[in-house]
Enzyme design. Structure first.
Site, PDB file in Angstrom:
ATOM      1  N   HIS A  63      -4.921  -5.150  -1.952  1.00 31.86           N
ATOM      2  CA  HIS A  63      -5.744  -4.909  -0.769  1.00 31.86           C
ATOM      3  C   HIS A  63      -6.847  -5.966  -0.696  1.00 31.86           C
ATOM      4  CE1 HIS A  63      -3.671  -1.075  -1.178  1.00 31.86           C
ATOM      5  NE2 HIS A  63      -4.048  -0.762   0.045  1.00 31.86           N
TER       6      HIS A  63
ATOM      7  N   SER B 105       0.846  -1.187   0.000  1.00 33.32           N
ATOM      8  CA  SER B 105       0.000   0.000   0.000  1.00 33.32           C
ATOM      9  C   SER B 105       0.887   1.244   0.000  1.00 33.32           C
ATOM     10  CB  SER B 105      -0.969  -0.047   1.190  1.00 33.32           C
ATOM     11  OG  SER B 105      -1.977   0.939   1.073  1.00 33.32           O
TER      12      SER B 105
ATOM     13  N   GLU C 154      -1.569  -2.524  -8.381  1.00 35.19           N
ATOM     14  CA  GLU C 154      -2.869  -2.780  -7.760  1.00 35.19           C
ATOM     15  C   GLU C 154      -3.343  -1.485  -7.146  1.00 35.19           C
ATOM     16  OE1 GLU C 154      -3.679  -2.832  -4.233  1.00 35.19           O
ATOM     17  OE2 GLU C 154      -1.689  -2.111  -3.686  1.00 35.19           O
TER      18      GLU C 154
END
Length: 350
Positions: free
Chosen positions: A320, A144, A250
């Site tokens: 995620h 992230s 992503e």
């Protein structure tokens, strides 16, 4: 009054950095050509340092992560800085940077796991002592917002870093198993395979579809992570060089037009068109839009990536999501679009 004290402390910290820059800063190569450094593998009994380089982490979340690490055979360690709260950050920038720097310096720490992501990692990149990291290489894990640190540290030092779970997501057998496979029991030519989806809801969710964008196989170093953070590095000293790389991407909760905008920015940049291949994870929550005329997530990805005419896939098990495999940033690997696998061409830890 408390906020004023926090602000003054942060200001004093900035002054301290100015007066004693060598405490915080390493010499920066900024070339991405530093010799590759493979960290030492983790083993049971090792001490894992937990840090929160971005958002604040709740005490119960931290305790859960520590319990999981203990079950895995590790000894968790953290400073009190991790439980601080400075607005939405865990601590002022300087303190978060000091926590990271100290974890690399401390000889009792064998590996470092980020407790969570959120936002804030890009704010501390100028405060990282990269020479210290080169002298004390360790397994460094997160994803992230941590994407910025993973790629920045690799570029500055050559240290292979690990796009994998953070402490708050270290709670799934597949995720834990893949992390162990890569950093504890590494083997040459390890094949990273996707999870078998057994949840009917996920199998029916188009965001979890697995499809080829362009067929073929590609070999190159692994880079990337969160699309948002990859874009945030554009124009900075840590902008990723995608030349001959397998770019892993992503994101979460971004509408299709925003995915379109970010991919377009990469395509209009210096090196994305020189990539060897592209591997998308699951872009969870990214197929929704308030605009009835919106393109779908798949339409956007096909439109932006297919014209590159390089091997590319969507739907690999990272991001995620509950099942999040670990892959090493900076390691050479081969992407196979037919088998939808990533094969590491060497051991990611020694």
């Amino acid at each position: 009054m408390a906020k004023r004290r926090q602000f003054l402390n942060a200001a004093l910290g900035s002054i301290a950095i100015g007066l004693f820059p060598n405490i915080f800063y390493g010499q920066k190569s900024r070339t991405g050509t530093a010799p590759k450094i493979i960290p030492k593998r983790l083993k049971k009994g090792d001490t894992i340092g937990l840090i929160a380089p971005g958002y604040a982490v709740k005490r119960e979340t931290l305790e859960e992560a520590k319990s999981t690490l203990v079950r895995m055979g590790f000894v968790p360690y953290h400073t009190e800085r991790i439980l601080g709260k400075y607005g939405y950050f865990s601590a002022p920038d300087m303190e978060r940077a000091v926590d990271l720097n100290e974890m690399f310096t401390n000889p009792k720490i064998d590996g470092i796991l980020c407790a969570r992501g959120g936002y804030g990692c890009t704010r501390i990149m100028e405060m990282i002592n990269y020479e210290n990291i080169k002298s004390n290489p360790k397994v460094f894990i997160g994803f992230s917002d941590v994407t910025a640190l993973l790629n920045g540290i690799y570029q500055e030092t050559g240290l292979v870093t690990f796009h994998g779970p953070v402490g708050s997501t270290l709670n799934d057998p597949y995720t834990i198993g893949h992390l162990q496979q890569v950093v504890m029991h590494p083997k040459n030519k390890l094949v990273i395979e996707n999870v078998i989806l057994t949840d009917e809801n996920l199998r029916e969710n188009v965001e979890y579809d697995r499809y080829k964008i362009s067929s073929g196989s590609a070999t190159g170093k692994l880079v990337g992570g969160s699309l948002t953070l990859v874009n945030a590095l554009v124009g900075t000293p840590w902008e990723i060089d995608f030349t001959d790389a397998i770019v892993c991407l992503e994101d979460i909760d971004e509408q299709p037009y925003r995915i379109d905008r970010m991919l377009t920015q990469l395509l209009e940049g210096k090196t994305f068109n020189k990539a060897a291949g592209v591997a998308f994870g699951v872009c969870a929550g990214c197929n929704t839009s308030t605009n009835p005329d919106s393109f779908s997530l798949k339409e956007v990805i096909m439109d932006r990536i297919k014209p590159m005419q390089i091997p590319a896939v969507y739907g690999m098990s990272f991001g995620h999501i509950g099942n999040n495999f670990t892959f090493p940033i900076g390691m050479d690997a081969t992407l196979d679009t037919e088998k939808m696998t990533i094969q590491l061409l060497g051991k990611a830890a020694l």
